[in-house]
Motif scaffolding. Sequence first.
Motif, PDB file in Angstrom:
ATOM      1  N   LYS A 245      80.687  56.497 -62.970  1.00  0.00           N
ATOM      2  CA  LYS A 245      79.846  56.169 -64.126  1.00  0.00           C
ATOM      3  C   LYS A 245      80.714  55.787 -65.317  1.00  0.00           C
ATOM      4  O   LYS A 245      80.403  54.837 -66.049  1.00  0.00           O
ATOM      5  CB  LYS A 245      78.958  57.358 -64.466  1.00  0.00           C
TER       6      LYS A 245
ATOM      7  N   SER B  44      82.011  52.324 -64.972  1.00  0.00           N
ATOM      8  CA  SER B  44      80.986  51.292 -65.176  1.00  0.00           C
ATOM      9  C   SER B  44      80.793  50.949 -66.649  1.00  0.00           C
ATOM     10  O   SER B  44      80.281  49.874 -66.980  1.00  0.00           O
ATOM     11  CB  SER B  44      79.648  51.753 -64.589  1.00  0.00           C
TER      12      SER B  44
ATOM     13  N   ARG C  53      76.434  47.190 -65.137  1.00  0.00           N
ATOM     14  CA  ARG C  53      76.880  48.574 -64.927  1.00  0.00           C
ATOM     15  C   ARG C  53      76.270  49.148 -63.664  1.00  0.00           C
ATOM     16  O   ARG C  53      76.950  49.790 -62.860  1.00  0.00           O
ATOM     17  CB  ARG C  53      76.496  49.446 -66.129  1.00  0.00           C
TER      18      ARG C  53
ATOM     19  N   TYR D 273      77.808  47.686 -60.582  1.00  0.00           N
ATOM     20  CA  TYR D 273      79.115  48.295 -60.310  1.00  0.00           C
ATOM     21  C   TYR D 273      78.945  49.623 -59.580  1.00  0.00           C
ATOM     22  O   TYR D 273      79.623  49.883 -58.582  1.00  0.00           O
ATOM     23  CB  TYR D 273      79.887  48.521 -61.602  1.00  0.00           C
ATOM     24  N   ILE D 274      78.037  50.459 -60.059  1.00  0.00           N
ATOM     25  CA  ILE D 274      77.823  51.765 -59.427  1.00  0.00           C
ATOM     26  C   ILE D 274      77.301  51.598 -58.001  1.00  0.00           C
ATOM     27  O   ILE D 274      77.777  52.261 -57.064  1.00  0.00           O
ATOM     28  CB  ILE D 274      76.845  52.604 -60.272  1.00  0.00           C
TER      29      ILE D 274
END
Length: 539
Positions: free
Chosen positions: A441, A444, A453, A456-457
């Motif tokens: 997290k 991100s 974001r 990405y996670i």
Amino acid sequence: MKRKILIPIVMLLILTLSFSACSKGTEESSKSTSVDTSGPKKIEETKSEEEKKPVELTVEVFERSVAGQLPADDNWNTDYIKENLKKEFPYINVTYVPVPRTQEKEKLNILMAAGDAPDICVTYDEAMLYNYIQQGGVHEIGEYIDQYGATLKDFLGETLNYGVFDGKQYAVPAKRVLLAKYGSFLRKDWLDKVGLDMPTTTEEFYSMLKAFKEMDPGNLGDSNIPFALTMNYSVPEWPAATLLQSFITEMTEEEFYTLPQWLKPGYKEGMRFLNKLFNEGLINKDFPLDKDSATYKELISQGKVGSFINDSGLPLGSGGILESLEKNVPGAELAAMDPFKNYEGKTAKEIYSPVGIFAFVPKTCEHPAEAIIYLDFISRQDVRFALQNGVEGVNYELNEDGIPIPLEAPEGDRKAMSPASIDTTLTINGSDYGDAELNVKAASLRYTNPVHRQLYIDQYNLSIKDGYYQPRFDRPILAESKYSGVLLQVGSEMFAKTITCKPGDFDKLYDEYVQEYLDKGGQEVIDEKIEAYKAMKGN
């Protein structure tokens, strides 16, 4: 008299240290910017007055010569370590030895050969480190870690094994925090338009590609590319890695350690599948000509590609593929996928080795115990946090998840002008907040767009799912270095030509390339790996 050997071996000053094997507190508050020295009896309290005489410890740091930054050996980070180390170990005086990052190998070789290497040295080059070890120029540090490295052992865990060579601990490897290597992506808006769910098997992935081709959700006509490839001359299979690795079937541990990808059972069938996709018009025809991936990235950015496999973070970042795609094609959406199951039903894929740089102690160091004490100290949670983030309220503030969000520091702030923290936090590569989910997290947050974001996670979690490391030997394979250039060339030709050939020519061509690979050094690499594997298992 001029030394002729690579590394001079000086007589080790025998220290009559009588340290007790005591445990130091390793769970300091991550918010603190000073070291918590409370807890069990400190190591220096067990030393005699004679043994408390000042120890001069030198530590290598990379000088990156970035405009606006302070020197690598004189900045907030080096100040912090010196001041806080002395609170617990007042007899240890630290001096930093800057080495140009761009000349690190050459400079380290000169220092080692002259007997002037710092007490703690660092290198990314495992083969060079092993050469020093073979020359007898590196301290074996296992016993010192057992005595003075409680935090090192707790923090690094099994990662410490990567510092073992020929069965002995010679180095302290940095722990890599983020391990995702390959990512698999698709156009979610295309998927919705053709009325399909997220693919969960290779068969469903194939059906998706066929639907992209036949239904043409992007209205692209002949420019429609359901699955894009490019050429990567460092790792030829990179743009199809997660797919190809899923075709590998059961093998022995020795085969896993010693065989190249081309010879692993099932890999050939993965290449045959790519050949099938190519001959059905599901792959961009000119991919063998795209030697720098520029065309590949442009095609994805222009919205002409339905799916692709590459570096897990490739689409993201300012000015990246996703940002360009969203500008060029309003409504375009990328999503991460993970459909490629192997014979066990797992989406097995290679992830990055859990190590970064190697720290080691040359034989010229007269204080190896203190060198390990230093590495143990900088591995503490509160020390790592401070070195990476600075002072709360000045350099960062914590969000609701306890993640430090950088602040605009006052002009002239030494922390703001300090070099990259990676050069002083030698035992970690990345930021660790004590929780894997929190680490992802935090990573991100480098992206300002909430959609990016989340992607990405999502891609990170899928990229490490069922992940495995490449096998690691306790010594470099010299034949790999010797033949790497020619073998990469053969592998690149093999990747391009066996995918683009007619289906009827595939078997003959693949087998011919495998034989060429073996004849041009591949067999010698395999033989050396078998020898190293058996020796390692014996150790």
